[in-house]
Design a protein around this motif. Structure first.
Motif, PDB file in Angstrom:
ATOM      1  N   GLN A   1       0.948  12.825   5.338  1.00 53.12           N
ATOM      2  CA  GLN A   1       0.012  13.386   6.326  1.00 53.12           C
ATOM      3  C   GLN A   1      -0.572  12.287   7.203  1.00 53.12           C
ATOM      4  N   GLU A   2      -0.921  11.162   6.558  1.00 54.10           N
ATOM      5  CA  GLU A   2      -1.524  10.057   7.313  1.00 54.10           C
ATOM      6  C   GLU A   2      -0.533   9.461   8.304  1.00 54.10           C
TER       7      GLU A   2
ATOM      8  N   HIS B   1      -0.695  12.468  -3.802  1.00 55.70           N
ATOM      9  CA  HIS B   1      -0.886  11.202  -3.081  1.00 55.70           C
ATOM     10  C   HIS B   1       0.252  10.982  -2.083  1.00 55.70           C
TER      11      HIS B   1
ATOM     12  N   ARG C   1      -0.413  13.231   0.848  1.00 56.87           N
ATOM     13  CA  ARG C   1      -1.510  12.685   1.656  1.00 56.87           C
ATOM     14  C   ARG C   1      -1.002  11.520   2.513  1.00 56.87           C
TER      15      ARG C   1
ATOM     16  N   SER D   1       0.854  -1.197   0.000  1.00 57.45           N
ATOM     17  CA  SER D   1       0.000   0.000   0.000  1.00 57.45           C
ATOM     18  C   SER D   1       0.886   1.242   0.000  1.00 57.45           C
ATOM     19  N   ALA D   2       0.286   2.385  -0.299  1.00 56.31           N
ATOM     20  CA  ALA D   2       1.033   3.645  -0.324  1.00 56.31           C
ATOM     21  C   ALA D   2       1.697   3.906   1.031  1.00 56.31           C
ATOM     22  N   GLU D   3       0.958   3.683   2.118  1.00 61.66           N
ATOM     23  CA  GLU D   3       1.513   3.933   3.458  1.00 61.66           C
ATOM     24  C   GLU D   3       2.693   3.006   3.725  1.00 61.66           C
TER      25      GLU D   3
END
Lengths: 240, 78
Positions: free
Chosen positions: A201-202, A195, A198, A149-151
């Motif tokens: 930020q998360e 993205h 973001r 995933s991106a995270e």
């Protein structure tokens, strides 16, 4: 006294056993030191190389471009790395190396490198190991880009940089410089800039990581490395 | 380069962009928003629920909303 190639010695010592005579041989290598500004190329795709470069200070990035101009960053190289060591045997390079931030590099002629390696076959093993560890990093990178995933991708990148910088003694705290822009992060992780922002930020609101203006701070190593599924085994740090 | 602000709503909460991103022009901002929306959709739609809605509103430096993109995922069972 601190010498330019001490960073290379620290790097090699982090992945294997470095004998005192190897250190002496490395220090005696003739080098040419040069300064690069952000965006300057150290090595350009298609170039035929007669030398390779050591990052003394700063950060290089390896990248390639698609026909539509989109860029994939394939790796980051902090102090101590020889990102184009392959050129010793694959003289026509198939990637570009550029400075991510003002960077100092030392270039070493292939002929000087080869003379040193002929004299110290143990060093050949160590440099070979270094290129294999690089290959192991690419495998992990490929898996992340394809599956995570991106995270997780973002978390893993910061975990890796922290571990690599720490292993060569460049940093000793969870707060460290990583002089990339948001757009570099996006191109490295295969996501849009917005993205990438973001995702940062998360991670920040989850209390895991702060990254702003080229400065990173890992707030919670156990949770960040768990999210990134970061297992440092692939870095093969002195596990010989 | 002008700075654009991308406020993202993921169906549950609104993330207001206070930092912004420098891009060449409005058309680059539209490309950036489109790519972002499709990436977020691809990431988050498989994670949960048969219905999801995402939106991105893009503002300029003075706070004017320039355009909005919306992505709806809807499952209908028979």
């Amino acid at each position: 006294m601190q010498e330019p190639l001490d960073v290379l010695i620290a790097k090699l010592a982090s992945i294997g056993r470095l004998l005192p005579e190897y250190e002496t041989a490395i220090r005696q290598l003739p080098i040419r030191v040069s300064q690069l500004d952000r965006g300057d190329d150290a090595v350009m795709e298609g170039q035929i190389m007669g030398h390779c470069c050591v990052v003394i200070e700063g950060l290089l990035q390896r990248h390639k471009h698609m026909q539509d101009g989109s860029r994939q960053i394939l790796s980051f190289h902090p102090a101590g790395d020889i990102p184009d060591l392959q050129s010793l045997h694959l003289r026509k390079v198939d990637y570009t190396l550029s400075a991510t931030t003002p960077t100092t590099i030392a270039t070493i002629r292939h002929s000087d490198m080869q003379a040193m390696l002929r004299k110290h076959p143990g060093l050949t093993d160590l440099f070979w190991r270094d290129t294999l560890v690089d290959a192991a990093k690419f495998l992990t990178w490929m898996m992340l880009i394809g599956q995570a995933s991106a995270e997780a991708r973002m978390a893993h990148l910061f975990c890796e940089m922290f571990m690599r910088l720490k292993s060569v003694g460049t940093i000793d705290s969870f707060e460290f410089p990583f002089k990339v822009t948001q757009s570099d992060l996006a191109d490295a992780l295969g996501m849009s800039i917005v993205h990438a922002n973001r995702t940062l930020q998360e991670l920040r609101s989850a209390g895991l990581l702060i990254f702003a203006s080229g400065q990173a701070e890992i707030l919670d190593w156990p949770r960040l490395s768990e999210l990134g599924q970061f297992d440092p085994a692939y870095l093969h740090l002195a596990d010989e | 380069m002008p700075r654009y602000y991308f406020d993202i709503h993921d169906g549950e909460r609104l993330a207001v962009d206070h930092v912004g991103t420098e891009l060449d022009d409005l058309s680059s901002a539209r490309d950036e928003a489109t790519r972002t929306l499709s990436e977020i959709g691809a990431e988050e739609i498989p994670r949960d629920g048969p219905h999801r809605e995402f939106a991105i509103a893009v503002r300029d430096d003075s706070g004017n909303v320039l355009f909005e993109l919306r992505l709806t995922f809807h499952t209908r069972s028979f």
